[in-house]
Structure formats: C-alpha cells, structure tokens
Scaffold this motif. Structure first.
Motif, PDB file in Angstrom:
ATOM      1  N   PHE A 158       0.870  -1.165   0.000  1.00 54.20           N
ATOM      2  CA  PHE A 158       0.000   0.000   0.000  1.00 54.20           C
ATOM      3  C   PHE A 158       0.912   1.221   0.000  1.00 54.20           C
ATOM      4  O   PHE A 158       2.103   1.121   0.307  1.00 54.20           O
ATOM      5  CB  PHE A 158      -0.922   0.014   1.232  1.00 54.20           C
ATOM      6  N   HIS A 159       0.356   2.364  -0.366  1.00 61.21           N
ATOM      7  CA  HIS A 159       1.188   3.565  -0.406  1.00 61.21           C
ATOM      8  C   HIS A 159       1.667   3.905   1.000  1.00 61.21           C
ATOM      9  O   HIS A 159       0.867   3.935   1.940  1.00 61.21           O
ATOM     10  CB  HIS A 159       0.395   4.733  -0.989  1.00 61.21           C
ATOM     11  N   PRO A 160       2.959   4.162   1.187  1.00 65.78           N
ATOM     12  CA  PRO A 160       3.485   4.468   2.523  1.00 65.78           C
ATOM     13  C   PRO A 160       2.840   5.726   3.107  1.00 65.78           C
ATOM     14  O   PRO A 160       2.456   6.643   2.379  1.00 65.78           O
ATOM     15  CB  PRO A 160       4.984   4.701   2.268  1.00 65.78           C
ATOM     16  N   THR A 161       2.744   5.757   4.421  1.00 60.68           N
ATOM     17  CA  THR A 161       2.225   6.917   5.132  1.00 60.68           C
ATOM     18  C   THR A 161       3.280   7.424   6.116  1.00 60.68           C
ATOM     19  O   THR A 161       3.805   6.644   6.912  1.00 60.68           O
ATOM     20  CB  THR A 161       0.948   6.569   5.911  1.00 60.68           C
ATOM     21  N   PHE A 211       4.046   1.212   6.702  1.00 60.80           N
ATOM     22  CA  PHE A 211       4.755   0.820   5.491  1.00 60.80           C
ATOM     23  C   PHE A 211       4.732  -0.697   5.337  1.00 60.80           C
ATOM     24  O   PHE A 211       4.891  -1.432   6.307  1.00 60.80           O
ATOM     25  CB  PHE A 211       6.202   1.324   5.589  1.00 60.80           C
ATOM     26  N   GLY A 212       4.513  -1.160   4.105  1.00 62.69           N
ATOM     27  CA  GLY A 212       4.527  -2.598   3.855  1.00 62.69           C
ATOM     28  C   GLY A 212       4.944  -2.897   2.431  1.00 62.69           C
ATOM     29  O   GLY A 212       4.686  -2.112   1.519  1.00 62.69           O
ATOM     30  N   ILE A 213       5.599  -4.039   2.248  1.00 61.70           N
ATOM     31  CA  ILE A 213       6.031  -4.447   0.912  1.00 61.70           C
ATOM     32  C   ILE A 213       5.550  -5.862   0.610  1.00 61.70           C
ATOM     33  O   ILE A 213       5.180  -6.623   1.510  1.00 61.70           O
ATOM     34  CB  ILE A 213       7.564  -4.372   0.755  1.00 61.70           C
ATOM     35  N   THR A 214       5.564  -6.194  -0.676  1.00 61.90           N
ATOM     36  CA  THR A 214       5.123  -7.504  -1.150  1.00 61.90           C
ATOM     37  C   THR A 214       6.293  -8.222  -1.825  1.00 61.90           C
ATOM     38  O   THR A 214       7.003  -7.638  -2.647  1.00 61.90           O
ATOM     39  CB  THR A 214       3.973  -7.350  -2.161  1.00 61.90           C
ATOM     40  N   LEU A 231       4.026 -12.704  -0.138  1.00 59.70           N
ATOM     41  CA  LEU A 231       3.904 -12.370   1.270  1.00 59.70           C
ATOM     42  C   LEU A 231       3.891 -10.854   1.396  1.00 59.70           C
ATOM     43  O   LEU A 231       4.502 -10.145   0.592  1.00 59.70           O
ATOM     44  CB  LEU A 231       5.068 -12.955   2.079  1.00 59.70           C
ATOM     45  N   ASN A 232       3.200 -10.358   2.425  1.00 65.88           N
ATOM     46  CA  ASN A 232       3.099  -8.917   2.633  1.00 65.88           C
ATOM     47  C   ASN A 232       3.519  -8.560   4.050  1.00 65.88           C
ATOM     48  O   ASN A 232       3.176  -9.267   5.002  1.00 65.88           O
ATOM     49  CB  ASN A 232       1.653  -8.446   2.430  1.00 65.88           C
ATOM     50  N   THR A 233       4.237  -7.454   4.175  1.00 63.99           N
ATOM     51  CA  THR A 233       4.529  -6.930   5.511  1.00 63.99           C
ATOM     52  C   THR A 233       3.677  -5.691   5.763  1.00 63.99           C
ATOM     53  O   THR A 233       3.220  -5.034   4.825  1.00 63.99           O
ATOM     54  CB  THR A 233       6.010  -6.558   5.664  1.00 63.99           C
ATOM     55  N   ASP A 234       3.493  -5.383   7.023  1.00 64.11           N
ATOM     56  CA  ASP A 234       2.731  -4.193   7.423  1.00 64.11           C
ATOM     57  C   ASP A 234       3.357  -3.712   8.723  1.00 64.11           C
ATOM     58  O   ASP A 234       3.051  -4.228   9.793  1.00 64.11           O
ATOM     59  CB  ASP A 234       1.257  -4.554   7.604  1.00 64.11           C
ATOM     60  N   CYS A 235       4.264  -2.751   8.617  1.00 66.12           N
ATOM     61  CA  CYS A 235       5.060  -2.341   9.769  1.00 66.12           C
ATOM     62  C   CYS A 235       4.854  -0.860  10.086  1.00 66.12           C
ATOM     63  O   CYS A 235       4.762  -0.032   9.175  1.00 66.12           O
ATOM     64  CB  CYS A 235       6.551  -2.584   9.505  1.00 66.12           C
TER      65      CYS A 235
END
Length: 330
Positions: free
Chosen positions: A242-245, A281-284, A288-292
């Motif tokens: 998702f777009h970083p915030t 922030f999260g990457i794929t 797999l996806n992260t959400d940190c």
C-alpha cells in the motif's frame, strides 16, 4: 539527528540493502511453486479437516479474480484463464485430497485438469459430474457476510452453479469462509522463514528513510519521505503493498485519530526538530506482505537522546502489546 523508537522489532542499524537478497523473477517463480506444492499437499488437508469441509469449489473468471484463487495460481499464471473452476475433495478416511481443475489445462503441477471439452462441451455439467461422483457431505463456496477475503464468488457464477447443481446437493452448499480465511492467514514453516527476511528488508528501508540520508529537518516533507520509500521499493524490484504513510506528532498540536493519515492530512508537512515521526509501510515479495509501523524522534539541537517521557511511553505501549499478543488464541 533522528532518534529511532522501535515499536515492534529490533534490528541492526545499517542501511545497505544488497540486491543479492532479492531473487530474480525466475528464482521467485521456483520458490512460489515449491511453497504452493507444500501448501496444497500438506496444509490444505489439515485446514479442510479443521473447517469440517470435504469439498471446496473455487470459481473465478479472468481479470475478475477471487482473492483466494490468486493465491493458488502457479507463478506463471498472472490471472485466471477464461472461467477457472477448482475443486478440492478431501477424503479424511482414506487420508487423500484431490485437486482438480474444471479447465482445459492443468493449473500448474498440483491441480490436474478434469475436463475434456470434446467429451463434454458444457463446463458446468462436467463440474456437476465430478461433484456427483464424489457425493460430498458439504460443498463450500466463497461467499461471506463478514469476511471480505472469503467473498470472492461473483453473483453470476453463484447463480450458474446453483442452477446446474442437482437438487439433492442444494442443502449441502455452505459458506467456505472459515476455510478460505484459514488458507489466507496460515503460513507454513518455510513461509515464516522467508517472512522474517521480508520483515528485515522492510525495516532496513524504514531505517534508511528515518536517517539523515533522507530527512533534513526543516527541509524535508512527509510526502517526500513517502515517495522516497515507494521509489526505493521499486528500485529493489519489489512492490509496495500500500502507499506508505508518514505523519508527525507534535506536543503543541492536538493528537488526531489514525484516520488523519488517510483523509485531511497535509501532504507536505515539513519535518522539524522535536517531531515524533510515524510511518506505516509494507512491501510484497514472494506473495507475502509486511505491514510495519515505526516511530522516530527528531532530536533538537541541544538533545542527545529522545525525551524520557517518550521512551517510557514506548515501554508502556510495548507492555500492552506483549500482553495482547501473549493472550492471542491460535
């Protein structure tokens, strides 16, 4: 200087991300298909037993994919093809699982085509033949009121399915939501090893974003940091989930709700000394996806460490976090 306050994970400082950590496309495809093989043959039978469901039918059409079927396609399939129908039948007594595709071709190495269009031109009729031959106790379909991830069956396909289904099986059709959710949320042992590496990459990017290499207090805006992170992910050959915030909290300003990050937040807030900077922030990678989320404090000229009240607040927050995670039920 920027003082980092790590909310969840502890990681080694340093901003070097070796490109060799990231597999190329061919290598990724091999890993994805190996993981799918393990998930279909070892994980899925356990999940079907736990959900008390002996047949699961997943139906999807090209370019309008059920979110579940997207996780089941081989690495070389970027979309479903035409109408793709997958049928999983679990015989617990014999400890077997059938993985069939009512499609003109195999779906990767795991799901075998069970439709000869020359013998039976009608795809729905062939599906019903397979169902009747197995005589399941329950037939799970992906529709759900409460779980959007398990609600991927479109109205047209549901109606076609029910119109063709023999009446004796109508009462056996149920929501597959528990199985679908478990399939999506459950990670194998190998996936968890890879996931730890993905989390490391995520935190390395955040560490660099929260450094003086990227942020110059009084100059750099939150929007600039967001787009730097987005570009960094692209340059590594990965994707953002998702777009970083990036947003800031200041002691002299009213604390707003988390919705502020999505609506009404100034996009070009200049980051200043004394700011508490927050990122989401999260990457794929490898499906797999992260959400940190992390926090960083921007030191004032006279400071050498973050204020004690922030450090203590972080400790108390982590205590609550540990209490919650320690009481979660698997």
């Amino acid at each position: 200087m920027i003082k980092q306050l790590i909310t969840v994970f502890i990681f080694i400082q340093g901003f070097l991300l070796s490109a060799q950590q990231i597999l190329n496309e061919k290598e990724r495809a091999i890993v994805i298909d190996e993981i799918l093989d393990d998930r279909f043959n070892n994980l899925l039978p356990k999940l079907m037993d736990a959900a008390d469901l002996d047949m699961w039918v997943v139906i999807s059409r090209e370019y309008n994919e059920d979110p579940v079927i997207k996780t089941m396609l081989p690495a070389t399939w970027l979309n479903a093809r035409r109408r793709t129908i997958l049928l999983f039948y679990r015989d617990k007594a014999k400890n077997t699982i059938e993985k069939l595709a009512v499609a003109r071709y195999n779906v990767g190495k795991n799901i075998v085509s069970a439709w000869d269009k020359e013998k039976e031109p009608n795809q729905w009729k062939r599906l019903m033949q397979l169902i009747s031959e197995r005589n399941p106790k329950k037939i799970g379909l992906n529709y759900s009121t409460d779980h959007n991830i398990a609600d991927g069956l479109v109205k047209t396909d549901y109606e076609e399915f029910m119109a063709n289904l023999p009446k004796k099986y109508t009462s056996k059709v149920i929501s597959a939501e528990q199985l679908a959710v478990r399939w999506i949320e459950t990670r194998t042992e190998r996936e968890m090893v890879i996931y730890d590496q993905l989390v490391d990459i995520t935190h390395d990017i955040i560490a660099e974003a929260f450094s003086e290499k990227v942020i110059t207090p009084g100059i750099t805006t939150t929007s600039e940091v967001e787009w730097w992170m987005r570009q960094k992910v692209t340059d590594l050959g990965l994707e953002t989930w998702f777009h970083p915030t990036i947003d800031v909290q200041r002691s002299k300003e009213e604390l707003v709700s988390h919705l502020y990050s999505f609506s009404g937040r100034p996009e070009d807030t200049v980051i200043l000394p004394g700011d508490l900077v927050h990122c989401d922030f999260g990457i794929t990678y490898l499906r797999l996806n992260t959400d940190c989320q992390e926090l960083a404090y921007v030191l004032k000229p006279e400071e050498t460490a973050a204020p004690e009240f922030l450090v203590n607040g972080l400790k108390e927050g982590n205590k609550l976090q540990d209490f919650l995670t320690g009481n979660m039920i698997k």
